[in-house]
Design an enzyme around this catalytic site. Structure first.
Site, PDB file in Angstrom:
ATOM      1  N   THR A   1      40.657  -6.267 -32.878  1.00  0.00           N
ATOM      2  CA  THR A   1      40.386  -7.473 -33.660  1.00  0.00           C
ATOM      3  C   THR A   1      39.302  -8.321 -33.024  1.00  0.00           C
ATOM      4  OG1 THR A   1      42.619  -7.527 -34.517  1.00  0.00           O
ATOM      5  CG2 THR A   1      41.468  -9.617 -34.483  1.00  0.00           C
TER       6      THR A   1
ATOM      7  N   LYS B   1      52.867  -7.148 -25.581  1.00  0.00           N
ATOM      8  CA  LYS B   1      52.629  -7.926 -26.807  1.00  0.00           C
ATOM      9  C   LYS B   1      53.982  -8.255 -27.421  1.00  0.00           C
ATOM     10  CE  LYS B   1      50.102  -7.919 -31.167  1.00  0.00           C
ATOM     11  NZ  LYS B   1      49.050  -7.349 -32.004  1.00  0.00           N
TER      12      LYS B   1
ATOM     13  N   THR C   1      44.780  -5.570 -29.524  1.00  0.00           N
ATOM     14  CA  THR C   1      45.964  -6.066 -28.821  1.00  0.00           C
ATOM     15  C   THR C   1      47.198  -5.182 -28.988  1.00  0.00           C
ATOM     16  OG1 THR C   1      46.558  -7.461 -30.704  1.00  0.00           O
ATOM     17  CG2 THR C   1      45.259  -8.484 -28.952  1.00  0.00           C
ATOM     18  N   ASP C   2      47.242  -4.384 -30.079  1.00  0.00           N
ATOM     19  CA  ASP C   2      48.484  -3.643 -30.351  1.00  0.00           C
ATOM     20  C   ASP C   2      48.906  -2.759 -29.179  1.00  0.00           C
ATOM     21  OD1 ASP C   2      48.398  -4.799 -32.826  1.00  0.00           O
ATOM     22  OD2 ASP C   2      48.390  -2.918 -33.971  1.00  0.00           O
TER      23      ASP C   2
HETATM   24  N1  ASP Z   1      45.565  -3.793 -34.829  1.00  0.00           N
HETATM   25  C1  ASP Z   1      44.643  -4.471 -33.962  1.00  0.00           C
HETATM   26  C2  ASP Z   1      44.353  -3.604 -32.764  1.00  0.00           C
HETATM   27  O1  ASP Z   1      45.195  -3.433 -31.948  1.00  0.00           O
HETATM   28  C3  ASP Z   1      45.210  -5.783 -33.555  1.00  0.00           C
HETATM   29  C4  ASP Z   1      44.352  -6.584 -32.606  1.00  0.00           C
HETATM   30  O2  ASP Z   1      43.400  -6.186 -32.041  1.00  0.00           O
HETATM   31  O3  ASP Z   1      44.734  -7.756 -32.396  1.00  0.00           O
HETATM   32  O4  ASP Z   1      43.264  -3.110 -32.630  1.00  0.00           O
END
Ligand code: ASP
Length: 456
Positions: free
Chosen positions: A102, A257, A178-179
């Protein structure tokens, strides 16, 4: 490439003043003057999108803007979103490896969903404050959402981090979705032992052009940690409390997370975070960390073997699931058991069959906080008899990343068990502080502050 420049009235004005996306400007709106950064137009003509110094993104209609002045970009030339960024002339050398997520996201015009897509230079262009912090070298490794990241990507990141270290970098930042950020942080902690410099993973919950995005602040904090901290470890630096006050520096093997969408999503589990970072600098919360200049030589042990899986025990789980992994010649299983590390008698029978066929089974807890204990209940004792190895309070995802790594280091099952139970990168906390999950993580201190104000 994104349509960075504005058209229409705003476009005309900006062209006249030589203002491009990524430039810091000052403007008067409704009788107030403030400084901010111009974000790419993305097709806007009558409204300009701006990022405020605290990271908030706002949109302002053309009619409300009175005066606009271009501000001096800091020592470095600020690139537009369409140009590569030249390295800044001074400052600590920091390498930023962009991998997607993201933090590098933008909406897909066809589906409307967010896709990874911005390169490192574009991120840099949108956060000109970074120029004042370090001489950044930007490298686009790949661009994926982290749910698509595989163990083979971890290896590519590890190699790139090592190259950066070899080239003399004072710190390395990895921007990442973040995932699965915490899986990658763990994997890097095992693949690069005794790093001489900070290796800082960072992401964001909201993309850089969304209102109240955490991307800019997180990036700034991450570069601060990479360029000035004395932490010689793999860490994750992400948004702290909901109030934007500070970022938290988490140890790579103890972080997770914990919220699907809130910006305050990463938490150190079962321990006190390493430190805090804000615009004043870094404040360490503990002293037991590896320090820059005091580590033994870096020990690269790069590798993964993904013939392993992580299973979350649940009522109704069929032992056939375990049989499948044994029959399919998987080499290892991490179980996230209930409570102190339990599962049903049926599943224990399945695990015993699997162990007898050569599958190595390790036990963690799905409660996340607290340690596993095979001796409190009869089920725990049965698991030990079945040949299951308990991993104290290692987090389930950390254990999986470690198992992938350990299986790549040796073919000998006993050596795998030895690696899994050895505390290599603080993945096991010998004494969990009872209030570790509350300390400076946006928990009790904030509530206390709120109550204090209420009482006044
Ligand atoms: N789905 C995204 C990822 O992990 C979420 C994010 O980056 O916050 O790439």
């Amino acid at each position: 490439m994104v349509d960075a420049e504005y058209t229409g009235n705003i476009g005309n004005l900006f062209r006249k003043l030589g203002i491009h996306a990524g430039d810091p400007i000052e403007l008067d709106v409704d009788g107030r003057r403030f400084a901010c950064v111009v974000l790419p137009a993305h097709g806007l003509a009558d409204m300009v999108r701006l990022r405020m110094p605290d990271g908030y993104i706002i949109g302002i209609e053309w009619q409300r803007i009175k005066n606009v002045r271009k501000l001096e970009a800091s020592s470095r030339q600020v690139a537009t979103a369409n140009q590569p960024v030249p390295p800044a002339p001074t400052g600590p050398d920091v390498v930023l490896l962009a991998t997607g997520g993201t933090i590098a996201g933008r909406p897909d015009p066809v589906t409307g969903g967010l896709v990874a897509g911005r390169g490192a230079s574009e991120l840099y262009a949108l956060v000109p404050e970074l120029a004042g912090l370090a001489r950044l070298k930007m490298i686009d490794l790949f661009s994926v959402l982290s749910e698509n990241m595989q163990p083979a990507h971890w290896v590519r990141i590890a190699r790139a981090v090592l190259e950066a270290i070899d080239s003399g970098a004072r710190g390395v930042v990895v921007s990442h979705g973040t995932d699965t950020l915490h899986y990658t942080a763990s994997a890097l902690s095992f693949m690069i032992q005794n790093p001489p410099v900070p290796i800082v993973l960072v992401g964001s919950q909201k993309s850089i052009d969304r209102p109240s995005s955490d991307a800019a602040l997180n990036l700034i904090h991450a570069v601060q940690v990479a360029s000035t901290s004395d932490i010689a470890e793999v860490v994750v630096t992400m948004f702290g409390p909901t109030s934007d006050q500070y970022g938290i520096i988490h140890r790579g093997t103890r972080v997770r997370k914990m919220h699907t969408s809130a910006r305050s999503t990463f938490r150190t589990i079962g321990d006190v975070p390493l430190g805090l970072v804000d615009h004043n600098g870094i404040r360490m919360l503990r002293t037991d960390y590896a320090r820059v200049g005091q580590t033994p030589p870096v020990q690269p042990r790069i590798g993964v073997c993904d013939r392993a899986a992580l299973l979350y025990y649940h009522p109704g789980m069929s032992p056939e699931v375990i049989d499948f992994y044994a029959a399919s010649k998987f080499r290892g299983l991490v179980m996230a058991g209930t409570g102190m590390g339990h599962c049903s008698d049926d599943v224990i029978n399945g695990l015993k069959r699997a162990v007898d066929q050569g599958l190595q089974v390790f036990m963690t807890s799905q409660t996340l906080w607290g340690t596993t204990n095979p001796y409190a209940y009869q089920t725990g004792r049965r698991l030990i008899d079945a040949g299951v190895t308990f991993l104290a309070n290692m987090l389930p995802e950390t254990a999986l990343a470690k198992l992938y790594w350990a299986l790549s280091q040796t073919k000998d099952p006993e050596s795998v068990t030895a690696l899994m139970t050895q505390n290599i990168a603080n993945e096991i906390v010998p004494r969990e502080p009872p209030d570790g999950y509350l300390v400076y993580q946006g928990g009790i201190p904030e509530v206390a502050e709120f109550l204090r104000k209420e009482r006044l």
